[in-house]
Design an enzyme around this catalytic site. Sequence first.
Site, PDB file in Angstrom:
ATOM      1  N   PRO A 165      -9.468  35.218  45.806  1.00  0.00           N
ATOM      2  CA  PRO A 165     -10.146  36.390  46.352  1.00  0.00           C
ATOM      3  C   PRO A 165     -11.211  36.949  45.398  1.00  0.00           C
ATOM      4  O   PRO A 165     -10.911  37.347  44.276  1.00  0.00           O
ATOM      5  CB  PRO A 165      -9.010  37.398  46.543  1.00  0.00           C
ATOM      6  CG  PRO A 165      -7.764  36.580  46.558  1.00  0.00           C
ATOM      7  CD  PRO A 165      -8.030  35.438  45.636  1.00  0.00           C
ATOM      8  N   GLU A 166     -12.458  36.944  45.847  1.00  0.00           N
ATOM      9  CA  GLU A 166     -13.548  37.589  45.124  1.00  0.00           C
ATOM     10  C   GLU A 166     -14.237  38.519  46.109  1.00  0.00           C
ATOM     11  O   GLU A 166     -13.753  38.712  47.226  1.00  0.00           O
ATOM     12  CB  GLU A 166     -14.481  36.537  44.521  1.00  0.00           C
ATOM     13  CG  GLU A 166     -13.710  35.533  43.665  1.00  0.00           C
ATOM     14  CD  GLU A 166     -14.546  34.831  42.607  1.00  0.00           C
ATOM     15  OE1 GLU A 166     -15.649  35.283  42.285  1.00  0.00           O
ATOM     16  OE2 GLU A 166     -14.067  33.795  42.097  1.00  0.00           O
ATOM     17  N   LYS A 207     -13.328  44.378  44.771  1.00  0.00           N
ATOM     18  CA  LYS A 207     -12.166  43.585  45.172  1.00  0.00           C
ATOM     19  C   LYS A 207     -11.041  44.447  45.727  1.00  0.00           C
ATOM     20  O   LYS A 207      -9.926  43.967  45.929  1.00  0.00           O
ATOM     21  CB  LYS A 207     -11.647  42.784  43.980  1.00  0.00           C
ATOM     22  CG  LYS A 207     -12.645  41.787  43.401  1.00  0.00           C
ATOM     23  CD  LYS A 207     -11.958  40.996  42.313  1.00  0.00           C
ATOM     24  CE  LYS A 207     -12.930  40.154  41.547  1.00  0.00           C
ATOM     25  NZ  LYS A 207     -12.248  39.371  40.497  1.00  0.00           N
ATOM     26  N   ASN A 217     -13.397  34.745  38.965  1.00  0.00           N
ATOM     27  CA  ASN A 217     -13.480  33.605  38.065  1.00  0.00           C
ATOM     28  C   ASN A 217     -14.370  32.476  38.592  1.00  0.00           C
ATOM     29  O   ASN A 217     -15.065  31.805  37.828  1.00  0.00           O
ATOM     30  CB  ASN A 217     -12.077  33.058  37.790  1.00  0.00           C
ATOM     31  CG  ASN A 217     -11.986  32.326  36.475  1.00  0.00           C
ATOM     32  OD1 ASN A 217     -12.560  32.745  35.481  1.00  0.00           O
ATOM     33  ND2 ASN A 217     -11.265  31.213  36.468  1.00  0.00           N
ATOM     34  N   ARG A 255      -6.655  32.027  32.880  1.00  0.00           N
ATOM     35  CA  ARG A 255      -7.469  31.539  33.993  1.00  0.00           C
ATOM     36  C   ARG A 255      -8.260  30.318  33.537  1.00  0.00           C
ATOM     37  O   ARG A 255      -8.738  30.281  32.404  1.00  0.00           O
ATOM     38  CB  ARG A 255      -8.425  32.632  34.487  1.00  0.00           C
ATOM     39  CG  ARG A 255      -7.745  33.739  35.246  1.00  0.00           C
ATOM     40  CD  ARG A 255      -8.717  34.781  35.717  1.00  0.00           C
ATOM     41  NE  ARG A 255      -9.153  35.658  34.642  1.00  0.00           N
ATOM     42  CZ  ARG A 255      -9.773  36.813  34.842  1.00  0.00           C
ATOM     43  NH1 ARG A 255     -10.061  37.199  36.060  1.00  0.00           N
ATOM     44  NH2 ARG A 255     -10.131  37.561  33.825  1.00  0.00           N
TER      45      ARG A 255
END
Length: 268
Positions: A2-3, A51, A165, A254
């Site tokens: 999710p971005e 977000k 990311n 990440r």
Amino acid sequence: MPEGDTVLQTARRLDAALAGRVLTVFDLRVPRFATADLTGRSVLGVSSRGKHLLTRFEGGLTLHSHLRMDGAWRVYGPGERRRGGPDHQIRAVLGNRERTAVGYRLPVLELLRTRDETRVVGHLGPDLLGADWDPDTALRNLLADPGRRIGDALLDQRNLAGIGNVYMCELCFMARATPWLPVGELEPPVPTLLVSTAKQLLEANRDRPMRTTTRATAALAAGGSRDRLFVYGRAGRPCLRCGTLIRTAERDDRPTYWCPRCQSGPTS
């Protein structure tokens, strides 16, 4: 993952299912709000801020949720089988006679007064997909700490809201800099282009079911490549620009991807 674009699409689906309809089901499966009951109230609308998701109800209440890495909202029709995950992962159920929205694995879920929304989103920088977008403010925020690594500066939602990311790795590739390079070492006009390209990419993907950076715009196209992304998720595969194998490293839990030939700067 999710971005900002994914969260905006989620807000649209929730808004289409819930806005203007009276709740027949309201169930928050978190201890702090487990006894809250808004059945009988209308949903005024659902919107995204970076977000974050904000579901507003009549009576001046807002349900704030954040997907982070694994959270998801799914919308179901009457009798439709739920496929978002096992029941023990459900954190919220909002339903009316036509649709039911189910929130899975939501790490952030809280009910607050609508007038207090700034408490949870007031710290955010300009939203890349929002009405408050201001590229000059975003650029100033990004460059405020010249010694900070580019990747960290891009991911900091206080600078500009919506980059995660995936976009961070892709933007660094387009800037020909590794994510660990101090942002102050970018030569003009690269910082300005980073901001404008971030906006361009999220705008191009806000309506796409599958995110792409290689085909987001003609100017950024990768010569007819079938790959949707330049570097993210492509460890050990040839760079679309130079053919060098893409590398990856764990960074703050990440994965970070980069091309060791196309991108200059430190690698840790």
